[in-house]
Design a protein around this motif. Structure first.
Motif, PDB file in Angstrom:
ATOM      1  N   GLU A 236       5.500  11.012   5.217  1.00 35.57           N
ATOM      2  CA  GLU A 236       5.236  12.454   5.278  1.00 35.57           C
ATOM      3  C   GLU A 236       4.853  12.900   6.688  1.00 35.57           C
ATOM      4  OE1 GLU A 236       2.383  12.996   2.104  1.00 35.57           O
ATOM      5  OE2 GLU A 236       3.976  13.417   0.648  1.00 35.57           O
ATOM      6  N   ALA A 237       4.319  11.973   7.495  1.00 39.99           N
ATOM      7  CA  ALA A 237       3.946  12.286   8.877  1.00 39.99           C
ATOM      8  C   ALA A 237       5.133  12.127   9.820  1.00 39.99           C
ATOM      9  CB  ALA A 237       2.787  11.392   9.317  1.00 39.99           C
TER      10      ALA A 237
ATOM     11  N   ILE B  57      10.582   8.356  -0.098  1.00 37.70           N
ATOM     12  CA  ILE B  57       9.858   9.127  -1.102  1.00 37.70           C
ATOM     13  C   ILE B  57      10.899   9.763  -2.012  1.00 37.70           C
ATOM     14  CG2 ILE B  57       8.411  11.145  -1.517  1.00 37.70           C
ATOM     15  CD1 ILE B  57       6.968  10.541   1.089  1.00 37.70           C
ATOM     16  N   ILE B  58      10.714   9.596  -3.307  1.00 36.32           N
ATOM     17  CA  ILE B  58      11.613  10.244  -4.262  1.00 36.32           C
ATOM     18  C   ILE B  58      10.808  11.266  -5.045  1.00 36.32           C
ATOM     19  CG2 ILE B  58      13.204   8.301  -4.458  1.00 36.32           C
ATOM     20  CD1 ILE B  58      11.843   7.581  -7.110  1.00 36.32           C
TER      21      ILE B  58
ATOM     22  N   ASN C  10       0.858  -1.175   0.000  1.00 35.04           N
ATOM     23  CA  ASN C  10       0.000   0.000   0.000  1.00 35.04           C
ATOM     24  C   ASN C  10       0.899   1.231   0.000  1.00 35.04           C
ATOM     25  OD1 ASN C  10      -1.705   2.131   0.543  1.00 35.04           O
ATOM     26  ND2 ASN C  10      -2.960   1.001   1.999  1.00 35.04           N
ATOM     27  N   LYS C  11       1.255   1.703  -1.179  1.00 36.48           N
ATOM     28  CA  LYS C  11       2.179   2.835  -1.306  1.00 36.48           C
ATOM     29  C   LYS C  11       1.563   4.124  -0.766  1.00 36.48           C
ATOM     30  CE  LYS C  11       4.917   1.095  -5.165  1.00 36.48           C
ATOM     31  NZ  LYS C  11       5.391   1.366  -6.530  1.00 36.48           N
ATOM     32  N   THR C  12       0.260   4.257  -0.841  1.00 33.97           N
ATOM     33  CA  THR C  12      -0.396   5.453  -0.317  1.00 33.97           C
ATOM     34  C   THR C  12      -0.198   5.553   1.186  1.00 33.97           C
ATOM     35  OG1 THR C  12      -2.056   5.272  -2.077  1.00 33.97           O
ATOM     36  CG2 THR C  12      -2.599   6.692  -0.216  1.00 33.97           C
ATOM     37  N   ALA C  13      -0.358   4.427   1.887  1.00 37.82           N
ATOM     38  CA  ALA C  13      -0.165   4.412   3.347  1.00 37.82           C
ATOM     39  C   ALA C  13       1.293   4.682   3.699  1.00 37.82           C
ATOM     40  CB  ALA C  13      -0.618   3.069   3.918  1.00 37.82           C
ATOM     41  N   ILE C  14       2.210   4.119   2.935  1.00 39.77           N
ATOM     42  CA  ILE C  14       3.644   4.339   3.184  1.00 39.77           C
ATOM     43  C   ILE C  14       3.973   5.820   3.011  1.00 39.77           C
ATOM     44  CG2 ILE C  14       5.975   3.902   2.299  1.00 39.77           C
ATOM     45  CD1 ILE C  14       5.025   1.026   1.660  1.00 39.77           C
ATOM     46  N   LYS C  15       3.496   6.407   1.916  1.00 43.32           N
ATOM     47  CA  LYS C  15       3.758   7.822   1.653  1.00 43.32           C
ATOM     48  C   LYS C  15       3.190   8.687   2.768  1.00 43.32           C
ATOM     49  CE  LYS C  15       3.063  11.522  -1.699  1.00 43.32           C
ATOM     50  NZ  LYS C  15       2.288  11.978  -2.834  1.00 43.32           N
ATOM     51  N   SER C  16       1.990   8.381   3.182  1.00 38.84           N
ATOM     52  CA  SER C  16       1.346   9.133   4.250  1.00 38.84           C
ATOM     53  C   SER C  16       2.144   9.051   5.552  1.00 38.84           C
ATOM     54  CB  SER C  16      -0.075   8.598   4.462  1.00 38.84           C
ATOM     55  OG  SER C  16      -0.739   9.314   5.449  1.00 38.84           O
ATOM     56  N   ASP C  17       2.615   7.849   5.901  1.00 39.28           N
ATOM     57  CA  ASP C  17       3.404   7.661   7.126  1.00 39.28           C
ATOM     58  C   ASP C  17       4.728   8.417   7.043  1.00 39.28           C
ATOM     59  OD1 ASP C  17       1.479   6.153   8.332  1.00 39.28           O
ATOM     60  OD2 ASP C  17       2.535   4.229   8.154  1.00 39.28           O
TER      61      ASP C  17
END
Length: 161
Positions: free
Chosen positions: A142-143, A152-153, A133-140
């Protein structure tokens, strides 16, 4: 489809070669694509026109695929309805085969597994294919959460308008 843009024959030939090779670039093609600083302004405009032309062609092809898919779905639906109707009639009159000079229709037996209650099945009958789940990874990330094995690249994506 390329009549929308005035593209030099040389660049059109290079583009056709790129399309034919599906993006694989030979040394010779790489040299043809190379842009020197003095050529940048002129080639940028020409490359931009080729890009816009290719994108227009791609959209037209997508629309045609959609149209053909709708046509195929209609044909498949009509075929299924015809099979259902003739099959129902054959069963009603207890026929297993109908022969005419042009066509022969018959039933054949086949076997398939029907699952009545998945919760009762043993775990060995399940196939698991984990997805990330790349969306969850990105969200974490960024948090401020450290996610081992992921970063994140930032990319620069060329816009052509």
């Amino acid at each position: 489809m390329r009549a929308l843009y005035h593209i030099s024959q040389e660049l059109q030939a290079i583009n056709d070669e790129l399309i034919a090779s599906q993006g694989e670039i030979s040394d010779e093609l790489f040299n043809k694509l190379a842009i020197t600083q003095t050529e940048l302004a002129e080639k940028s405009a020409n490359y931009g026109l080729v890009i816009l032309s290719n994108e227009a062609d791609s959209k037209a092809i997508d629309a045609e695929i959609k149209r053909l898919k709708a046509m195929k779905d209609g044909i498949d639906s009509a075929t299924a309805k015809l099979k259902e109707t003739i099959g129902f009639a054959m069963q009603k009159y207890e026929l297993t085969e109908v022969k005419t000079p042009l066509v022969k229709m018959s039933f054949r037996s086949s076997k398939s597994v029907h699952i009545s209650d998945e919760s009762l099945l043993d775990a060995k009958y399940f196939e698991y294919k984990p997805t990330v789940n790349k969306t969850a990874i990105k969200s974490d990330i960024e948090a401020g959460v450290i996610v081992e094995g992921a970063t994140i690249i930032e990319k620069q994506n060329l816009q052509v308008k």
